[in-house]
Enzyme design. Structure first.
Site, PDB file in Angstrom:
ATOM      1  CG  HIS A 178      38.852  34.772  25.009  1.00 56.13           C
ATOM      2  ND1 HIS A 178      40.037  34.935  25.682  1.00 56.13           N
ATOM      3  CD2 HIS A 178      38.663  35.919  24.306  1.00 56.13           C
ATOM      4  CE1 HIS A 178      40.541  36.141  25.402  1.00 56.13           C
ATOM      5  NE2 HIS A 178      39.724  36.748  24.574  1.00 56.13           N
TER       6      HIS A 178
ATOM      7  CG  HIS B 235      39.312  38.673  28.570  1.00 56.34           C
ATOM      8  ND1 HIS B 235      38.379  38.840  27.558  1.00 56.34           N
ATOM      9  CD2 HIS B 235      39.316  37.360  28.872  1.00 56.34           C
ATOM     10  CE1 HIS B 235      37.861  37.647  27.265  1.00 56.34           C
ATOM     11  NE2 HIS B 235      38.405  36.744  28.038  1.00 56.34           N
TER      12      HIS B 235
ATOM     13  CB  CYS C  95      36.804  38.787  35.871  1.00 57.06           C
ATOM     14  SG  CYS C  95      36.805  37.682  37.295  1.00 57.06           S
TER      15      CYS C  95
ATOM     16  CG  HIS D 249      45.225  36.445  27.135  1.00 53.70           C
ATOM     17  ND1 HIS D 249      44.428  37.148  28.016  1.00 53.70           N
ATOM     18  CD2 HIS D 249      44.555  35.301  26.853  1.00 53.70           C
ATOM     19  CE1 HIS D 249      43.324  36.442  28.255  1.00 53.70           C
ATOM     20  NE2 HIS D 249      43.385  35.314  27.558  1.00 53.70           N
TER      21      HIS D 249
ATOM     22  CD  GLU E 154      43.923  37.834  33.184  1.00 50.04           C
ATOM     23  OE1 GLU E 154      44.563  37.825  34.251  1.00 50.04           O
ATOM     24  OE2 GLU E 154      43.273  36.852  32.769  1.00 50.04           O
TER      25      GLU E 154
ATOM     26  CB  CYS F  13      40.760  33.110  39.243  1.00 51.62           C
ATOM     27  SG  CYS F  13      40.103  32.149  37.863  1.00 51.62           S
TER      28      CYS F  13
ATOM     29  CG  ASN G 138      39.602  28.782  31.106  1.00 54.99           C
ATOM     30  OD1 ASN G 138      38.957  27.749  31.275  1.00 54.99           O
ATOM     31  ND2 ASN G 138      39.072  29.866  30.550  1.00 54.99           N
TER      32      ASN G 138
ATOM     33  CB  SER H 174      34.295  31.460  28.466  1.00 53.90           C
ATOM     34  OG  SER H 174      35.321  30.792  27.769  1.00 53.90           O
TER      35      SER H 174
END
EC number: 1.17.7.4
Length: 322
Positions: free
Chosen positions: A52, A85, A107, A135, A137, A205, A235, A278
């Protein structure tokens, strides 16, 4: 309080948070697109944005990557990359039906949460997934057991969410959430469902946690915190919130240095700077140059952790990591 305001004579300075910028999963995903372009030549198709970030996506587009929303927009048989994602099994199925040559850049820390969903749902658990509805993810993760997952968007939602049966209940989370807000959500879930189980290990994470911890360190010392990152980067947006919750007088997010409104620097002595997971470092360097021209030539690095994690490349690209 040693905070310094107008006319204090204190030199203007930048507090540069570290860790910031690229995480291991983003680095791996971006390299995957670059390697696929080298190996297969353009076009290479990518489902959703690989990461993103506006700048990263734009530069990969220039090199021949084509970003699409769904796999049915991709010509049958084409080289296709799944974004960092992650995707649901339904997407994998569609890609297989089209005979796409898939490189999965999900990931590994997202894949870990997928495995938890599969394991807990098979064991008869109902899963409360803390995250942001819509989203990518969250869509990918919940898609591994759509009838056993409910999404909890916020602490307030934890107070009201309707859970079908509660004898076997576990909470999991999106990897890029605010650590503190997630703890609050879990606290409220536990008040209602005292027997709810925790994930086997943190779902948020290492990179998300580290970037938030670094911002917490610089925020109380900063008159303004600038987060480099894109609007759809979960994030990055969290870093702005964390800065404000931890004592920054003001905080803004921008994609490019030239978006900085000079008026924001009025009466500002200390500027905190960080970037989302990112964001390429060049964009931070550009911002530091703009700040230097505005008189913020002194840059102090504030480091709260050292990151050295590197992931191997996705299957199909492995032998060529440089």
């Amino acid at each position: 309080m040693h905070h310094t305001g107008l006319g204090s004579g204190v030199a203007k300075r930048v507090l540069l948070a570290s860790p910031r910028g690229y995480c291991a999963g983003v680095d791996r995903a971006v390299i995957a697109v670059e390697k696929a372009l080298e190996r297969h030549g353009p076009p290479v198709y990518v489902r959703k944005q690989i990461v993103h970030n506006v700048h990263v996506v734009g530069s990969l587009e220039k090199r021949g990557a084509i970003f699409v929303d769904q796999v049915d927009q991709i010509p049958p048989g084409a080289v296709t990359i799944f974004s960092a994602h992650g995707v649901s099994p339904a997407v994998v199925h569609s890609a297989n039906e089209r005979g796409l040559q898939v490189i999965d850049a999900t990931c590994p820390l997202v894949t870990k949460v997928h495995r938890e969903v599969i394991r807990f749902s098979k064991a008869g658990y109902f899963i409360l997934l803390i995250g942001h509805s819509g989203h990518e993810e969250v869509e990918g993760t919940s898609g591994h057991a759509p009838d056993r997952v409910l999404i909890v968007n916020s602490p307030d939602e934890a107070d009201t969410i309707d859970v079908p049966h509660t004898d076997k209940l576990v909470w999991l989370s999106q990897t890029t959430l605010s650590v503190d807000e997630t703890l609050e959500t879990v606290k409220r879930l536990r008040l209602r469902f005292p027997h709810i189980q925790d994930p086997p290990s943190d779902d948020i994470c290492y990179a998300t946690q580290n970037r938030q911890a670094a911002v917490k360190k610089i925020a109380p010392l900063s008159d303004l915190v600038i987060v480099v990152g894109s609007a759809n980067s979960s994030n990055s947006v969290r870093l702005v919130e964390v800065a404000l919750e931890n004592g920054a007088k003001a905080a803004v997010r921008l994609d490019y240095a030239d978006e900085l409104d000079p008026a924001l620097l009025d009466k500002v002595d200390v500027v905190g700077v960080t970037s989302g997971a990112s964001v390429p470092e060049i964009l931070v360097r550009d911002l530091l140059e703009v700040l230097a021209r505005a008189g913020y030539t002194k840059v102090e690095s504030v480091q709260t952790a050292v990151e050295d994690l590197v992931f191997s490349l996705p299957k199909g690209l492995r032998e060529s990591r440089k």
